[in-house]
Design an enzyme around this catalytic site. Structure first.
Site, short mmCIF file in Angstrom:
data_model
loop_
_atom_site.label_atom_id
_atom_site.label_comp_id
_atom_site.label_asym_id
_atom_site.label_seq_id
_atom_site.Cartn_x
_atom_site.Cartn_y
_atom_site.Cartn_z
N SER A 249 0.72 -1.36 -0.13
CA SER A 249 0.07 -0.16 0.01
C SER A 249 0.84 1.12 -0.09
O SER A 249 2.04 1.25 0.11
CB SER A 249 -0.86 -0.03 1.16
OG SER A 249 -0.14 0.30 2.45
N LYS A 250 0.28 2.46 -0.01
CA LYS A 250 1.01 3.54 0.03
C LYS A 250 1.97 3.87 1.13
O LYS A 250 2.94 4.54 1.00
CB LYS A 250 -0.18 4.69 0.01
CG LYS A 250 -0.85 5.24 -1.18
CD LYS A 250 -0.37 6.60 -1.49
CE LYS A 250 -0.97 7.03 -2.79
NZ LYS A 250 -0.29 6.69 -3.89
N ARG A 251 1.61 2.93 2.28
CA ARG A 251 2.50 3.04 3.37
C ARG A 251 4.06 2.66 2.99
O ARG A 251 5.08 2.97 3.57
CB ARG A 251 1.99 1.99 4.37
CG ARG A 251 1.16 2.69 5.36
CD ARG A 251 0.69 1.74 6.45
NE ARG A 251 0.24 0.47 5.78
CZ ARG A 251 0.70 -0.94 5.96
NH1 ARG A 251 2.13 -1.01 6.52
NH2 ARG A 251 0.36 -1.76 5.22
N HIS A 252 3.89 1.65 2.03
CA HIS A 252 5.34 1.45 1.49
C HIS A 252 6.12 2.07 0.46
O HIS A 252 7.15 1.73 0.07
CB HIS A 252 5.21 -0.20 0.83
CG HIS A 252 4.77 -1.19 1.89
ND1 HIS A 252 3.18 -1.54 1.97
CD2 HIS A 252 5.17 -1.68 3.08
CE1 HIS A 252 3.07 -2.60 2.92
NE2 HIS A 252 4.32 -2.59 3.66
N GLY A 253 5.55 3.32 0.22
CA GLY A 253 6.05 4.16 -0.62
C GLY A 253 5.43 4.05 -1.99
O GLY A 253 4.10 4.11 -1.90
#
Ligand code: GLU
Length: 489
Positions: A249-253
Site C-alpha cells: 500500500s501507499k505506506r510502503h512508498g
C-alpha cells in the site's frame, strides 16, 4: 500442438478508473499481456467505469499513460464498460424471466436490522432470502404499488468447482454464497453482472486477475451458467506484499507506476521486475528481454504465495538496465533531471555532444537511477562544487594535502597527452618522488575534483575533465584548504 488446437485466447485487463495505475494493476495487466503474447492471443483493455462518482477521465488517461509507458499494448479497446449497460440489464432481465433471479423488496433498513439480529445470535449474515419465494399475488401487489426493488441472483444449491490456473482445483459451497444483487434499486448493474456480461460478449477465454477477486469467481461462474454460457478459465495472481509481508500500500512508498518513472526507473526494468512478482521463468534467471519473457511465460511458473515487492531489487535491476543502455539513449533520458538541476546547456547536444556521451558512459556503471546521473555529473559540469564535509575533513584537511595537491597540479600541467594513462603515470611518478603512497595523492585529488569520497576511476575523471578543468579544480581545492585551515598546509 496443444497450443495450435485451442481456440485463440482472449484475455482482458479491466481496471476501474478510480485511481492511478498502481503496481498491482500493472502486474495484472502484464501477466495478461504475457499470456496473450505467448499464446498468440488477443489482449483487450476494458475500462470498468460504471462507478460514475469515483471514475474520472483523468484516471483513464493516467491508466493509458502508465500502460503505454510500460509498453503493455492492447489489441482491442479501450472499451468502456458503461457503454454496455444495455446488455448488462438485458442479461439480468433474461435471468429474471428464467427464474434465475428474483425481485427483492427488502429496504436497507430492514436488511440492516436483520443483519444485526443475526450477528447478535453469533451468525454470519447473508441475505436470508425473504423475497426469494414471495407468493405471486403479494409480489404483483408490491410491484404494482411501485415499491422499490432490486434484482437478486438465485444461487442454486450444490458446489461450484473450478480449476484455477494458479491455485489448482478450487471448490466453494454455494450455501456460503449470498443471493447477490444484479441490479440495484435504481436499476444500475453491479460489478459481477457487468463483468460477466462483458466477459461473455467479449468472448473472454481466460480471466487473469488478482487474488482479491477469488471470492467473486464462484458467483461469476454461476452467472455464466445461468446465462447458458461456458465459463472461461480463471487464474488468480498472488497478492503483492510490502517488505513487512502486509498487502502493498501507499505506506510502503510509491505505488503508482508513473511515480517510478519520475523517480528515475526505466520502464523496461519495472516491466522485468513486475513480471517476476509471482512468476519465475526457472533457472534463477532475473534479467530477461521482453521476447524471452513472452517465450518463457506459463502459469506453471506462477506461485500461489504472496510476492514481496523489494524496492532494493528493483533498483538493482534498474542499474543493470542502465548499464545496457547506449550513451546516446541515456542522453535523452537524463535531460529532464539535468534541466531540473540547472545542469543542462545547449552545448551538451551540440559542440560538446561527444564529450557528454563519454561522460555518461563513464558514469553509467555507478548509477542505479536515471536521476542519479545529474548528481554524479555535477562535478564535471560546474567548477563550484560543494565538498562533502566528511570527505573534505578526511582528505583535504590532512597535513600536507595542500602541498601534495600543488605538486600534482604542476605534474599534470606538463602531462602530454592529457589522457587516462599519462595522468596515471604522472601521479605514480610523483608519489614515488615524494615518497608517499599513490593513495595520498589520489584521495585528496578525488575530493578536489568531484567533492566526494567515491567516484569513477580518478584517471578517467581527469581525462574527461581535461587539463584545464582538472587544474582549475585542484587550484580551487588548494584555496579552500588555505582559507579553511588558516593557510597552514
Ligand atoms: N474492475 C475490477 C478491478 O479493477 C476488475 C476485476 C476483474 O478483473 O474482473 O478490480
Amino acid at each position: 500442438m496443444a497450443k495450435m488446437s485451442m481456440p485463440q485466447p482472449r484475455v482482458r485487463f479491466a481496471p476501474s478508473p478510480t485511481g492511478f495505475l498502481h503496481v498491482g494493476g500493472a502486474r495484472t495487466a502484464l501477466f495478461n499481456w504475457l499470456y496473450a503474447r505467448n499464446t498468440g492471443g488477443i489482449f483487450i483493455l476494458r475500462i470498468e467505469d460504471t462507478d460514475v462518482a469515483r471514475s474520472s477521465e483523468e484516471m483513464v488517461r493516467a491508466i493509458l499513460d502508465g500502460l503505454a509507458w510500460l509498453g503493455i499494448t492492447h489489441d482491442e479497446g479501450p472499451l468502456f464498460q458503461s457503454s454496455f449497460r444495455g446488455q448488462h440489464v438485458a442479461k439480468a432481465r433474461a435471468m429474471e424471466k428464467e427464474g434465475a433471479a428474483y425481485r427483492c423488496f427488502c429496504t436497507p433498513e430492514r436488511l440492516e436490522q436483520r443483519r444485526r439480529a443475526a450477528e447478535a445470535r453469533g451468525d454470519v449474515w447473508r441475505y436470508d432470502r425473504e423475497c426469494a419465494a414471495l407468493p405471486e399475488p403479494e409480489f404483483r401487489r408490491r410491484l404494482d404499488a411501485g415499491e422499490p426493488s432490486c434484482l437478486r441472483f438465485r444461487v442454486p444449491e450444490g458446489r461450484t468447482v473450478y480449476d484455477d490456473l494458479v491455485h489448482g482445483p478450487t471448490s466453494f459451497n454455494n450455501a456460503d454464497i449470498e443471493d447477490l444483487v444484479l441490479l440495484r434499486t435504481d436499476g444500475s448493474p453491479t460489478y459481477n453482472l457487468s463483468c460477466v456480461s462483458d466477459d461473455i460478449d467479449m468472448r473472454i477465454t481466460h480471466v487473469i486477475r488478482g487474488d482479491d477477486h477469488i471470492s467473486n469467481t464462484p458467483k461469476q461462474i454461476l452467472l455464466y451458467r445461468a446465462l447458458g454460457a461456458e465459463p472461461p478459465r480463471f487464474g488468480h495472481l498472488p497478492l503483492i506484499l510490502g517488505p513487512d509481508k502486509k498487502r502493498l500500500s501507499k505506506r510502503h512508498g510509491a505505488v503508482s507506476v508513473m511515480e517510478y518513472s519520475r523517480a528515475g526507473y526505466l520502464p523496461e526494468a519495472l516491466f522485468n521486475f513486475l513480471a517476476l512478482l509471482g512468476w519465475s521463468p526457472g533457472n534463477d534467471r532475473e534479467i530477461l528481454t521482453k521476447a524471452e519473457m513472452i517465450e518463457a511465460f506459463s502459469f506453471e511458473g506462477v506461485g500461489s504465495r504472496g510476492a514481496v515487492f523489494d524496492t532494493e531489487k528493483l533498483t538493482w535491476m534498474n542499474g543493470e538496465y542502465l548499464k545496457m543502455k547506449p550513451a546516446t539513449e541515456l542522453a535523452a533520458l537524463v535531460r529532464p533531471s539535468f534541466e531540473e538541476a540547472g545542469l543542462w546547456s545547449a552545448g551538451l547536444e551540440a559542440q560538446r555532444r561527444d564529450w557528454f556521451l563519454k561522460l555518461l558512459e563513464l558514469l553509467k556503471d555507478r548509477c542505479r537511477l536515471v536521476t542519479e546521473f545529474a548528481r554524479d555529473a555535477r562535478p564535471f559540469l560546474t567548477e563550484s562544487l560543494d565538498y562533502e564535509p566528511v570527505a573534505a575533513a578526511r582528505h583535504l584537511g590532512s597535513p600536507g594535502a595542500v602541498g601534495r595537491l600543488a605538486a600534482l597540479r604542476d605534474a599534470l600541467a606538463r602531462v602530454e597527452p592529457f589522457d587516462e594513462a599519462s595522468c596515471e603515470s604522472a601521479l605514480r611518478e610523483l608519489a614515488a618522488r615524494l615518497g608517499v603512497k599513490a593513495g595520498d595523492l589520489i584521495h585528496p585529488a578525488r575530493v578536489a575534483l568531484t567533492g566526494r569520497m567515491v567516484s569513477p576511476g580518478i584517471f578517467a575523471v581527469m581525462a574527461i575533465m581535461g587539463r584545464e578543468g582538472t587544474l582549475a579544480r585542484l587550484n580551487r581545492a588548494a584555496r579552500f584548504i588555505e582559507e579553511g585551515s588558516g593557510g597552514t598546509p
